[in-house]
Structures are given as C-alpha cells and as structure tokens.
Design a protein around this motif. Structure first.
Motif, mmCIF file in Angstrom:
data_model
loop_
_atom_site.group_PDB
_atom_site.id
_atom_site.type_symbol
_atom_site.label_atom_id
_atom_site.label_comp_id
_atom_site.label_asym_id
_atom_site.label_seq_id
_atom_site.Cartn_x
_atom_site.Cartn_y
_atom_site.Cartn_z
ATOM 1 N N ALA A 64 0.827 -1.210 0.000
ATOM 2 C CA ALA A 64 0.000 0.000 0.000
ATOM 3 C C ALA A 64 0.858 1.256 0.000
ATOM 4 O O ALA A 64 0.395 2.334 -0.382
ATOM 5 C CB ALA A 64 -0.930 -0.001 1.216
ATOM 6 N N ARG A 65 2.110 1.124 0.406
ATOM 7 C CA ARG A 65 3.016 2.279 0.477
ATOM 8 C C ARG A 65 4.021 2.295 -0.670
ATOM 9 O O ARG A 65 4.866 3.177 -0.733
ATOM 10 C CB ARG A 65 3.753 2.243 1.824
ATOM 11 C CG ARG A 65 2.815 2.107 3.014
ATOM 12 C CD ARG A 65 3.569 1.863 4.300
ATOM 13 N NE ARG A 65 4.291 3.036 4.727
ATOM 14 C CZ ARG A 65 5.217 3.052 5.686
ATOM 15 N NH1 ARG A 65 5.533 1.909 6.281
ATOM 16 N NH2 ARG A 65 5.830 4.156 6.020
ATOM 17 N N PHE A 90 -7.196 -3.877 6.103
ATOM 18 C CA PHE A 90 -6.404 -2.872 6.804
ATOM 19 C C PHE A 90 -5.806 -1.832 5.850
ATOM 20 O O PHE A 90 -5.121 -0.911 6.287
ATOM 21 C CB PHE A 90 -5.287 -3.545 7.603
ATOM 22 C CG PHE A 90 -5.783 -4.502 8.641
ATOM 23 C CD1 PHE A 90 -6.542 -4.046 9.712
ATOM 24 C CD2 PHE A 90 -5.526 -5.857 8.550
ATOM 25 C CE1 PHE A 90 -7.025 -4.926 10.667
ATOM 26 C CE2 PHE A 90 -6.004 -6.745 9.500
ATOM 27 C CZ PHE A 90 -6.765 -6.276 10.561
ATOM 28 N N VAL A 91 -6.069 -1.997 4.568
ATOM 29 C CA VAL A 91 -5.581 -1.074 3.541
ATOM 30 C C VAL A 91 -6.694 -0.097 3.172
ATOM 31 O O VAL A 91 -7.874 -0.469 3.168
ATOM 32 C CB VAL A 91 -5.121 -1.865 2.294
ATOM 33 C CG1 VAL A 91 -4.717 -0.935 1.164
ATOM 34 C CG2 VAL A 91 -3.977 -2.809 2.652
ATOM 35 N N ASP A 92 -6.342 1.156 2.898
ATOM 36 C CA ASP A 92 -7.351 2.129 2.470
ATOM 37 C C ASP A 92 -8.153 1.548 1.314
ATOM 38 O O ASP A 92 -7.578 0.970 0.373
ATOM 39 C CB ASP A 92 -6.693 3.431 2.029
ATOM 40 C CG ASP A 92 -6.117 4.215 3.201
ATOM 41 O OD1 ASP A 92 -6.531 3.944 4.348
ATOM 42 O OD2 ASP A 92 -5.243 5.076 2.974
ATOM 43 N N PRO A 93 -9.491 1.688 1.331
ATOM 44 C CA PRO A 93 -10.338 1.052 0.309
ATOM 45 C C PRO A 93 -9.915 1.349 -1.122
ATOM 46 O O PRO A 93 -9.951 0.460 -1.983
ATOM 47 C CB PRO A 93 -11.726 1.621 0.625
ATOM 48 C CG PRO A 93 -11.693 1.904 2.097
ATOM 49 C CD PRO A 93 -10.293 2.374 2.372
ATOM 50 N N GLU A 94 -9.490 2.585 -1.386
ATOM 51 C CA GLU A 94 -9.136 2.937 -2.762
ATOM 52 C C GLU A 94 -7.843 2.276 -3.224
ATOM 53 O O GLU A 94 -7.526 2.284 -4.424
ATOM 54 C CB GLU A 94 -9.017 4.452 -2.914
ATOM 55 C CG GLU A 94 -7.909 5.093 -2.106
ATOM 56 C CD GLU A 94 -8.337 5.485 -0.696
ATOM 57 O OE1 GLU A 94 -7.642 6.311 -0.076
ATOM 58 O OE2 GLU A 94 -9.379 4.958 -0.227
ATOM 59 N N VAL A 99 -3.285 -3.280 -4.465
ATOM 60 C CA VAL A 99 -2.451 -4.145 -3.629
ATOM 61 C C VAL A 99 -2.701 -5.606 -3.976
ATOM 62 O O VAL A 99 -1.761 -6.400 -4.142
ATOM 63 C CB VAL A 99 -2.722 -3.875 -2.138
ATOM 64 C CG1 VAL A 99 -2.062 -4.942 -1.267
ATOM 65 C CG2 VAL A 99 -2.217 -2.494 -1.743
ATOM 66 N N ARG A 100 -3.979 -5.957 -4.108
ATOM 67 C CA ARG A 100 -4.304 -7.359 -4.416
ATOM 68 C C ARG A 100 -3.727 -7.786 -5.764
ATOM 69 O O ARG A 100 -3.216 -8.915 -5.920
ATOM 70 C CB ARG A 100 -5.828 -7.573 -4.420
ATOM 71 C CG ARG A 100 -6.242 -9.031 -4.645
ATOM 72 C CD ARG A 100 -5.772 -9.866 -3.479
ATOM 73 N NE ARG A 100 -5.934 -11.290 -3.693
ATOM 74 C CZ ARG A 100 -5.005 -12.088 -4.225
ATOM 75 N NH1 ARG A 100 -3.846 -11.568 -4.619
ATOM 76 N NH2 ARG A 100 -5.208 -13.366 -4.343
#
Length: 506
Positions: A64-65, A90-94, A99-100
């Motif tokens: 995510a980062r 735990f990751v921001d929805p957007e 990420v996936r």
C-alpha cells in the motif's frame, strides 16, 4: 565487509532503495519465509511450519506504500481468500484492488517437515515461474534466514539475497556470539565458550560457581540452536557437587551429548528479584551501514522460561538506549565480517530492590525472529517513525504507539476452528485494528488453526499497558468465540473510548 562495488551488492542496494516506503521505482520482492533450521527444530515444529511461514504474510501490507512494487510470496500453504481479504481490510479502500493485483502467491504444496526453500528447490517448474515473474525487473529475495538452500535458490533465480551469506552463519552460534559481544563491549554473564564434552560442562559449571558463589544455577546452550530448544538448566541446589552434576549431564542422553560435541556455551542462570529478556533488532545495509530499528521485551515460557513466547515493544525505558548502543556496536563488528540484512541481539536484564538494571548479552541472531513481523505491522499500519534516541515509535501527531505480540496463542480445542470464526470474534468485540485511530488487534498465522489450534496476535496501543490491555481483551474474545450472529448489515462495535484514547507515556 562486503564490497558495495560488487555487482550483487549494487543490485541489492538498488533494490532495497526502491523498496523504501514512498518509492515509485518499479521492483519486485520475493518473500521467502525460509525456516531453514537444523532438523531437530524442524521436527519439533512439524505441522506448524506453514503457520510460521505465514508470519511473513503480513509483509504484503507494505504494498500500500509502494505503488510500483510487486510481491511474490512463496509458501507451502496457499493463504485462503478469507485471510487475504482480512489483511486487505487494513488497507485504504481505494488502494485495495491495486495491492491485491500486485500480490502473488507461489504455492509449493508439500506437507513434509522441511523449509519451504528445500521444497522449492525440488520444483524447477516453480523456480521457472518465479524467474518469469521477475525477468527484466529490479528484484531481490527477502528470506527469513540464509543457508546454502537459500543461496542455491538465489543462484537459480539470478537474484540478490537480503541476508547474511550462508558461509557466515556460524557467526550467530552461541560461542561466536559471546566472543563478538565481548569485543563489542557488551557485558556478559559469567560462562565459557566452546564447551564440547561432559568434562567441559563440569569444568565450566564449576568455574561459574566459583566466580558467582551466590548463583542459583547454570545453563548449557548448544551453539547451533534456537527458541531455547538446545538449552538445559542445572540448578545448584539439585547438583551441589561435581559428582551429581556429572551424572546429571550424562543423563541428557546420547543425542544431546552428540550435539554438544559440535559446541556449546555454559553460562550462569541469571536470576534476580526482577528478570527481563530484552532484545535489540537492526539492519546491515549492503554498504556496511548499521541501522538499529527497535528494542523489545521478549516473553518466555516453558521449563525455566527458556522458550520464546512473544514480545512487547518498546523495551523498558531504563535501558533502551543501552540496548541500542550495544546493538549498533555488535552490528558494526558483524558488518566488518560481511554480515548483511537483519540481525538481533538478545539480553537478560536483572535487578534487585537496591540496584539498577544490569544488562547481560546472551546471543546474536543473524536472521529474522519473532520480533520481526509485529514490527512490520507497526510500520505498515501506522504513519510514523522510529526515534532512535527515545527508542519509541512516534506518529505524525506526536503520539506514540507500542504493541504486544505472540505467535503462541494456542488451545487444542481450537484445532479445526475456522479463520472467519476467530476474525469475527475479535471484530465483534470491537478490537480489530482501527486505521483512523491507529490502535487495535491484528491476527496472523491464521492457517495454524487448522493444524494445531494456534494463532498469532499483535495488538497496537498508545502505551505498553494499553497494548497489553487490548491483547488480554482480544484473547478473552477469541476464547469466548464469535457469539450469536448480529443483524444483517451490522458494523463492528467500537472500542470503549477509554481503550481507544488511553495516553500513557511509553
């Protein structure tokens, strides 16, 4: 020291620079949770090995980062869609879809009690798959530890390893560790290195007894052992003289005595009105730089408290700065000898009502440990920085975060319990990590429920006490179960404000 001018070091340095949060350089990290340890330890953990691998699954949150990063996670047990969805929550929805899409699993289906690296080497087709996924990209391998097995994987993939070369693995043996710590100025418990026989043990214990007449006992630690499984304790009240001691050592049996012949240390069994087990964790860069990244209080259980059970961050304020200084000193000596990547130094801390804390260096670990994955959670779930002077993790708003973590939350009655049931038990109690407040509970090793009724838990709080309160409450919720189903569309309950907003200085 490894030369930064070598092609492998240059490639690793470039890849690690690309892997720093905020980087937009395209790259791939191959996460190899290589629990490559001696066969007795593998046999001891047996069915739990895939769960130990899944501790590193938490590293997916760093994506995510890193918007241009890809991750390949190698495991003998593919994470379930439920587990992946849980971590993505735990990751921001957007950011979740991205990420996936950039997280890839390479499963090596094999239930033998071996490291996933050994299993991967048996599968040239899967090695070819990873090569195709990394071809033309800046990439590196992030192992749990490095042996000749991980080195062979790196050679076959043509990728650099972020870890100490396998040839230097003996630097982390107990005897060598004592020598390096002594050279670094770390205070040590009375004892001897290079103990290899019954006679050596008897002589070393007698030496401890003479140097420390008030000592309660001594502990023998096999050089190449971990998690306390190679330790044997002799209390002087049980073996008051050399004859009884010799008989006690001989009674350890031929297998242990055979391992003893490869080397061990004997040290005073440290005791006190107060006894703690702190550690310091650091990274050695390809250029030989040393970064101290955390201190912890380690928790132990089992006979004579010799087995690792969990940790708390940060270590006690009274000696954090000393831990960091000793860790940096040890790290520089390790770097001079060519060590690379993650290392840790374990200590015992003792004090009486009339004395200050005293630190005693115990061992060096040239690998990741049980303190690694909860630290990665703190880094990836909260926006903050490690204050090397204070030894604390500080958020942008000036508040601090601490945590309590364990890999050993177990109950035989939980064997076969579903991941969803445990996740929902924590969620219904309002304890699941809250991204906005930066506090709450995160489960890991969820696949351990099926095989052994074990799960890992990390709770992040505003202070050590706060994190422990969250931890205790989460454990109670798991033991109680998920409770009756709520109404359709119900959302998780909120933590009581006192549990969210407690502000106790770490």
């Amino acid at each position: 020291m490894a030369s930064l001018e070598s092609p492998a070091s240059l490639d690793l340095a470039r890849a690690l620079a690309a892997h720093r949060p905020g980087s937009r350089v395209a790259h791939t990290v191959v996460v190899l949770p290589s629990y490559s340890v001696e066969h007795k330890l593998l046999a001891h953990f047996g069915p739990r090995i895939p769960a130990l691998e899944h501790r590193q699954l938490l590293s997916m949150l760093v994506l995510a980062r890193l918007p241009q990063a890809e991750m390949i996670f190698v495991t003998a047990d593919r994470p379930t869609p439920r587990a992946i969805a849980y971590y993505l929550s735990f990751v921001d929805p957007e950011l979740r879809d991205g990420v996936r899409a950039r997280f890839h699993v390479v499963e090596v289906p094999d239930d033998t009690p071996r490291s996933v690296t050994a299993k991967l080497l048996d599968r040239p087709d899967l090695l070819a798959t990873i090569r195709s996924m990394t071809r033309g990209r800046l990439a590196f391998i992030e192992p749990w530890n490095v042996t000749h097995l991980e080195t062979e994987v790196a050679l076959r993939l043509g990728l650099p390893l972020n870890g100490t070369p396998a040839s230097l693995w003996p630097l982390g043996f107990k005897s060598n560790g004592r020598r390096i710590m002594r050279e670094a100025g770390v205070p040590l418990a009375p004892g001897r290195e290079d103990v290899r026989s019954v006679d050596d043990v008897v002589a070393a214990v007698d030496s401890v007894r003479q140097e420390r007449p008030d000592a309660l006992g001594a502990v023998v630690k096999l050089d190449d052992s971990a998690t306390g499984l190679g330790n044997r304790v002799f209390r002087f009240a049980d073996v008051p003289g050399p004859t009884l001691l010799r008989a006690a050592v001989e009674s350890l049996g031929p297998e242990y005595l055979s391992d003893l012949a490869s080397g061990a240390v004997v040290e005073e069994l440290l005791t006190g009105e107060e006894l703690a087990s702190p550690s310091v964790q650091g990274d050695i860069t390809p250029g030989g730089g040393v970064d101290v990244i955390s201190t912890h209080e380690q928790l132990h259980d089992g006979t004579h408290r010799q087995a690792y059970a969990g940790c708390r961050f940060p270590a006690t304020r009274d000696y954090r700065s000393d831990l960091a200084a000793y860790g940096a000193s040890v790290g520089r000596l390790l770097a001079d000898r060519g060590a690379m990547g993650r290392f840790g130094v374990d200590f015992a801390a003792t004090r009486t009502s009339s004395s200050r804390w005293r630190l005693h260096g115990l061992e060096i670990n040239l690998r990741k440990s049980g303190t690694t994955h909860p630290l990665s959670l703190l880094h990836n779930l909260t926006s903050g920085r490690y204050d090397g002077v204070a030894g604390t993790w500080t958020l942008e708003d000036g508040s601090r975060r601490c945590y309590s973590a364990t890999d050993n939350l177990a109950d035989p009655a939980w064997r076969g319990r579903s991941e969803s049931e445990v996740i929902e038990a924590v969620d219904r109690a309002g304890l699941t990590f809250d991204r906005r407040r930066g506090v709450g509970a995160v489960l890991h090793m969820l696949n351990g429920l099926a095989s052994g009724g074990v799960v890992g838990l990390t709770t992040i709080g505003r202070s050590v006490d706060h994190a422990q309160r969250l931890h205790d409450t989460a454990v109670a919720a798991i033991r109680a179960g998920p409770g009756p189903p709520g109404p359709a569309g119900a959302t998780r309950s909120a933590l009581p404000r006192s549990m969210h907003d407690e502000r106790i200085d770490a």
